[in-house]
Motif scaffolding. Structure first.
Motif, short mmCIF file in Angstrom:
data_model
loop_
_atom_site.label_atom_id
_atom_site.label_comp_id
_atom_site.label_asym_id
_atom_site.label_seq_id
_atom_site.Cartn_x
_atom_site.Cartn_y
_atom_site.Cartn_z
N VAL A 35 -3.36 -43.63 -46.85
CA VAL A 35 -2.77 -42.36 -46.25
C VAL A 35 -3.81 -41.81 -45.45
O VAL A 35 -3.40 -40.91 -44.47
CB VAL A 35 -2.07 -41.51 -47.50
N GLN A 36 -4.87 -41.66 -46.12
CA GLN A 36 -6.06 -40.62 -45.22
C GLN A 36 -6.73 -41.65 -44.38
O GLN A 36 -7.79 -40.78 -43.54
CB GLN A 36 -7.05 -40.16 -46.55
N ARG A 40 -4.38 -44.45 -38.78
CA ARG A 40 -2.96 -44.09 -38.55
C ARG A 40 -2.76 -43.00 -38.11
O ARG A 40 -3.65 -41.98 -38.16
CB ARG A 40 -2.18 -44.43 -40.22
N ASN A 41 -1.63 -42.59 -37.68
CA ASN A 41 -1.22 -41.31 -37.01
C ASN A 41 -0.44 -40.50 -38.23
O ASN A 41 0.55 -40.79 -38.69
CB ASN A 41 -0.26 -41.36 -35.91
N SER A 42 -1.26 -39.52 -38.44
CA SER A 42 -0.73 -38.56 -39.81
C SER A 42 -0.09 -37.32 -39.40
O SER A 42 0.10 -36.56 -40.09
CB SER A 42 -1.98 -38.07 -40.58
N ASP A 43 0.45 -37.12 -38.08
CA ASP A 43 0.93 -36.17 -37.50
C ASP A 43 2.35 -35.70 -38.25
O ASP A 43 2.52 -34.56 -38.34
CB ASP A 43 1.28 -36.18 -36.20
N GLY A 73 6.48 -49.21 -37.57
CA GLY A 73 5.45 -49.30 -38.67
C GLY A 73 4.88 -48.03 -39.08
O GLY A 73 3.72 -47.96 -39.78
N TRP A 74 5.42 -46.86 -39.18
CA TRP A 74 4.85 -45.64 -39.65
C TRP A 74 4.39 -45.69 -41.00
O TRP A 74 3.43 -45.45 -41.33
CB TRP A 74 5.90 -44.48 -39.31
N TYR A 75 5.62 -46.22 -41.72
CA TYR A 75 5.29 -46.31 -43.23
C TYR A 75 4.34 -47.58 -43.48
O TYR A 75 3.53 -47.73 -44.56
CB TYR A 75 6.33 -46.35 -44.30
N SER A 76 4.54 -48.62 -42.64
CA SER A 76 3.80 -49.96 -42.77
C SER A 76 2.28 -49.66 -42.70
O SER A 76 1.54 -50.22 -43.44
CB SER A 76 4.29 -50.75 -41.61
N PRO A 81 -1.82 -51.54 -45.79
CA PRO A 81 -3.24 -51.65 -46.36
C PRO A 81 -3.52 -51.27 -47.80
O PRO A 81 -4.40 -51.89 -48.59
CB PRO A 81 -4.10 -50.39 -45.63
N ALA A 82 -2.48 -50.58 -48.22
CA ALA A 82 -2.46 -50.12 -49.90
C ALA A 82 -2.28 -51.28 -50.87
O ALA A 82 -2.83 -51.66 -51.72
CB ALA A 82 -1.69 -49.01 -50.10
N LEU A 83 -1.33 -52.25 -50.12
CA LEU A 83 -1.12 -53.30 -50.92
C LEU A 83 -1.91 -54.67 -50.76
O LEU A 83 -1.83 -55.72 -51.48
CB LEU A 83 0.53 -53.94 -50.76
#
Length: 272
Positions: A35-36, A40-43, A73-76, A81-83
């Motif tokens: 997430v951090q 990625r775009n965190s806007d 792919g916003w949630y992707s 990466p997390a998985l």
């Protein structure tokens, strides 16, 4: 002897607690790092609350997770990466044989991510369309199926069975005890049902009914993604609001001040 046994028991429990804490912290760290990440775009995080949303669903990076219709792919960019290290991520994208230009462009863009972005190198790409392509993952293989802001598309489809077919495919893919997580634009319950056919908003009661009809048990809802500023009665439906802003510059400041839509966040379980 009793003292020695008691000391051993206390030491074992302490070690177990420490290992459990380290295990949980490792899981949290994998998700938090994703997430951090500056890649990625965190806007949109202020509206979509990905960390809290995935925690509510019970996400763990050791799971097999299917995301439905990941689009750009916003949630992707969080899930892959997390998985990657310990889990499995299925992206159930638009079908390759679709004749819809937007679907083709979206799929092509996602395939480019898989080919060129190391974060996506282990993604398993499958196909999903609620009328034709329902094998989103091997039957009974998934710990979690996630769908973000998609139910209205199936409900508005010309195929009146599209929404129910979608939920049935999620049920088939999940293991017994597996979790279905749903985020969707929320229409107040006192509005006319017909608004769901064109506004992009859905009644929470209708979404819950669709899931239950497919065999799911309703577990809980959350207001993590609620937005009390959203009145859900805009000229161009939900697409009036960011990020679409279908009215262009007309009243753009007003709609930007509202932010993204008011959303339900629902957790379901496939019975054991």
């Amino acid at each position: 002897m009793k003292f020695a046994l008691k000391t051993l028991l206390v030491a074992t429990l302490s070690l177990s607690s420490t290992m459990t804490l380290a295990h949980n912290q490792g899981h949290e760290s994998a998700l938090q790092q994703a997430v951090q990440s500056s890649e990625r775009n965190s806007d949109r995080d202020q509206y979509r609350h990905p960390l809290a949303t995935l925690a509510f669903f019970g996400f763990e990076p050791t799971m097999t997770v299917v995301e439905i219709a990941p689009g750009g792919g916003w949630y992707s960019e969080i899930l892959a990466p997390a998985l990657k290290a310990q889990g499995t991520y299925y992206a159930a994208h638009f079908p390759a044989d679709s004749s819809v230009g937007y679907y083709q462009r979206s799929l092509a863009g996602f395939k480019t991510k898989i080919a060129n972005d190391a974060r996506f190198s282990d993604v398993k790409l499958t196909e999903f369309a609620p009328s034709t392509h329902l094998a989103i993952a091997p039957a009974g293989s998934a710990d979690m199926v996630l769908t973000f802001r998609n139910v209205h598309n199936w409900y508005m489809s010309k195929d009146k069975d599209a929404a129910s077919n979608a939920f049935k495919s999620f049920y088939t893919a999940l293991k017994p005890g597996g979790t279905l997580g749903v985020v969707e634009h929320r229409l107040p319950e006192d509005r006319a049902d017909e608004m769901q056919q064109s506004s992009g908003y859905m009644k929470q009661s209708v979404v819950i009914a669709l899931a239950k009809q497919a065999g799911f048990e309703f577990v809980a809802d959350s207001d993590i993604n609620a937005n009390p500023l959203d009145t859900a009665d805009h000229p161009k439906g939900v697409w009036t609001l960011p990020p679409s802003l279908r009215l262009g510059e007309q009243d753009a400041a007003k709609y930007k001040a509202i932010g993204e839509s008011d959303r339900m966040t629902l957790k379901f379980k496939k019975p054991l």
